[in-house]
Design an enzyme around this catalytic site. Structure first.
Site, short mmCIF file in Angstrom:
data_model
loop_
_atom_site.label_atom_id
_atom_site.label_comp_id
_atom_site.label_asym_id
_atom_site.label_seq_id
_atom_site.Cartn_x
_atom_site.Cartn_y
_atom_site.Cartn_z
N GLY A 39 0.86 -1.18 0.00
CA GLY A 39 0.00 0.00 0.00
C GLY A 39 0.89 1.23 0.00
O GLY A 39 1.87 1.29 0.76
N GLY A 214 12.56 6.56 -12.92
CA GLY A 214 13.00 5.17 -12.91
C GLY A 214 14.52 5.09 -12.85
O GLY A 214 15.17 5.83 -12.12
N THR A 241 8.52 -2.71 -7.50
CA THR A 241 7.37 -2.35 -6.65
C THR A 241 7.85 -1.53 -5.45
O THR A 241 8.78 -1.93 -4.76
CB THR A 241 6.66 -3.63 -6.14
OG1 THR A 241 6.36 -4.46 -7.24
CG2 THR A 241 5.39 -3.28 -5.39
N ALA A 242 7.19 -0.40 -5.25
CA ALA A 242 7.46 0.48 -4.09
C ALA A 242 8.75 1.28 -4.21
O ALA A 242 9.16 1.93 -3.24
CB ALA A 242 7.44 -0.29 -2.78
N ALA A 243 9.37 1.30 -5.39
CA ALA A 243 10.58 2.14 -5.56
C ALA A 243 10.22 3.60 -5.32
O ALA A 243 10.95 4.32 -4.61
CB ALA A 243 11.15 1.95 -6.97
N GLY A 244 9.11 4.03 -5.90
CA GLY A 244 8.69 5.42 -5.73
C GLY A 244 8.38 5.73 -4.27
O GLY A 244 8.71 6.80 -3.76
N ASP A 245 7.74 4.80 -3.59
CA ASP A 245 7.39 5.01 -2.17
C ASP A 245 8.66 5.08 -1.31
O ASP A 245 8.75 5.89 -0.39
CB ASP A 245 6.50 3.87 -1.67
CG ASP A 245 5.19 3.79 -2.45
OD1 ASP A 245 4.70 4.85 -2.90
OD2 ASP A 245 4.67 2.67 -2.62
P1 ATP Z 1 6.90 2.14 -8.48
O1 ATP Z 1 5.50 2.51 -8.95
O2 ATP Z 1 7.45 0.93 -9.19
O3 ATP Z 1 7.01 2.11 -7.01
P2 ATP Z 1 7.49 4.67 -9.56
O4 ATP Z 1 7.00 4.45 -10.96
O5 ATP Z 1 6.61 5.43 -8.65
O6 ATP Z 1 7.88 3.30 -8.90
P3 ATP Z 1 10.12 5.25 -10.53
O7 ATP Z 1 10.34 6.54 -11.20
O8 ATP Z 1 10.03 4.03 -11.38
O9 ATP Z 1 8.86 5.41 -9.58
O10 ATP Z 1 11.27 4.97 -9.46
C1 ATP Z 1 11.42 5.78 -8.31
C2 ATP Z 1 12.91 5.91 -8.01
O11 ATP Z 1 13.41 4.59 -7.76
C3 ATP Z 1 13.74 6.45 -9.17
O12 ATP Z 1 13.77 7.87 -9.15
C4 ATP Z 1 15.10 5.84 -8.86
O13 ATP Z 1 15.77 6.59 -7.87
C5 ATP Z 1 14.71 4.47 -8.27
N1 ATP Z 1 14.71 3.44 -9.31
C6 ATP Z 1 13.66 2.95 -9.99
N2 ATP Z 1 14.02 2.01 -10.87
C7 ATP Z 1 15.37 1.90 -10.75
C8 ATP Z 1 16.38 1.10 -11.38
N3 ATP Z 1 16.06 0.22 -12.35
N4 ATP Z 1 17.66 1.26 -11.00
C9 ATP Z 1 18.01 2.13 -10.02
N5 ATP Z 1 17.10 2.92 -9.38
C10 ATP Z 1 15.81 2.80 -9.75
O1 RIB Z 2 3.51 1.70 -4.82
C1 RIB Z 2 3.50 0.32 -4.62
C2 RIB Z 2 2.20 -0.12 -4.00
O2 RIB Z 2 1.16 0.16 -4.90
C3 RIB Z 2 2.10 -1.59 -3.71
O3 RIB Z 2 2.61 -1.95 -2.45
C4 RIB Z 2 0.62 -1.86 -3.84
O4 RIB Z 2 -0.04 -2.04 -2.63
C5 RIB Z 2 0.06 -0.67 -4.61
O5 RIB Z 2 -0.78 0.04 -3.83
#
Ligand code: ATP
Ligand code: RIB
Length: 294
Positions: A39, A214, A241-245
């Site tokens: 979440g 990304g 998953t959760a990279a942005g979070d």
């Molecule tokens: P998600 O929805 O998968 O949680 P997001 O789409 O909200 O992510 P992204 O822009 O894909 O966000 O990624 C967030 C941050 O994570 C990026 O700014 C970067 O710092 C890191 N990141 C994501 N993908 C990679 C990668 N392949 N290698 C290194 N860092 C990454």
């Molecule tokens: O941002 C990642 C999250 O999006 C996942 O943990 C999932 O619960 C969705 O809400």
């Protein structure tokens, strides 16, 4: 220590790991299934707590077994769950397919999150005492708006992750200090594909924008300053998953400690790069010492 409040969602992530995601009408055999607490709200709370923040979570879990596990996972990461309600019925769930390139596709069923339509007594006092309020869009917009307006009344910095992407009322953006979309959300909100131009356009509505890009890193823009980008460490992503979070949780801790934005973004990028090298949401977020060593 940075005091952070997260007003947001809790979901149990039901994750299927497959070589490639199925097309419509197709069935594929996957490799593994896991349930992982996630979440967007809970993820940001856990990321911030592990990064060294003092964090409280406002939202709701359901009265099912998932709810108990979601609550205990937050607590085990040091997140204060006193204001996390238990709503009758199912917890939120996220149905996630992760492919061999680390990409994902997600369907969210809000469950208990849908019952969080407003602040309740006690919420505003905790928001008022915080350094920052972190918001996303997995709760009803009425609650997100109420939180943002409460933060604004008390001079608390509001950080909005506009995900999942949806049109936003101007009164919500008017109460946001820092907007952190990914490039797709930035394009959806601004109608502009190029991230620099999208950021410039979004600055008409909010004072500061960080667009995550990304593997390409992140882009900062603010009114009256030159935009800049911060690269992401080069790593092999197995599950984004959760990279942005993770990025947002760590960013909030870093700027709360008074670090300049470029340094805070670099630190957040280090945290997110650790997250993408591990599977799952809450299971993938690094602790402070790991970020420092990255
Ligand atoms: P998600 O929805 O998968 O949680 P997001 O789409 O909200 O992510 P992204 O822009 O894909 O966000 O990624 C967030 C941050 O994570 C990026 O700014 C970067 O710092 C890191 N990141 C994501 N993908 C990679 C990668 N392949 N290698 C290194 N860092 C990454
Ligand atoms: O941002 C990642 C999250 O999006 C996942 O943990 C999932 O619960 C969705 O809400």
């Amino acid at each position: 220590m940075t005091d952070i409040v997260v007003l947001g969602s809790t979901n149990m992530d039901l994750v299927a790991y497959v070589a490639r995601a199925p097309h419509r009408g197709e069935t594929v055999t996957g490799r593994e299934f896991r349930t992982v607490p996630g979440g967007k709200g809970a993820n940001q709370a856990i990321a911030a707590a592990r990064a060294g923040g003092t964090v409280a979570m406002i939202g709701a879990v359901g009265s099912d077994d998932f709810g108990a596990r979601l609550r205990s996972t937050l607590a085990a990461s040091g997140v204060d769950t006193d204001l996390l309600r238990t709503a009758d019925g199912a917890s939120g769930t996220a149905h996630i397919v992760v492919d061999d390139e680390g990409g994902n596709a997600i369907v969210v069923i809000p469950g208990a999150n849908g019952q969080v339509t407003d602040l309740v007594p006690g919420d505003e006092a905790v928001i008022a005492a915080a350094d920052a309020l972190l918001l996303q869009l997995e709760l009803p917009l009425s609650a997100v708006l109420a939180g943002a307006e409460a933060a604004r009344r008390h001079g608390v910095r509001t950080v909005l992750t506009p995900a999942p992407a949806q049109p936003l009322p101007p009164e919500l953006l008017a109460a946001v200090d820092l907007l952190v979309p990914n490039e797709h959300e930035a394009a959806a909100l601004s109608g502009i594909a190029d991230p620099y131009a999208a950021a410039e356009s979004l600055l008409r509505q909010v004072p500061e924008v960080v667009i995550t890009l990304g593997a390409a890193g992140s882009l900062y823009a603010a009114r009256d300053t030159k935009p800049f980008t911060v690269p992401a460490p080069r790593v092999r992503a197995v599950d984004t998953t959760a990279a942005g979070d993770t990025f947002v949780g760590a960013l909030a801790v870093a700027f709360g400690e008074g670090r300049p934005m470029e340094e805070a973004m670099s630190w957040a990028s280090a945290a997110a790069s650790l997250c993408v090298q591990r599977t799952g949401a809450s299971s993938s977020m690094p602790c402070r010492s790991e970020i420092e060593d990255a």
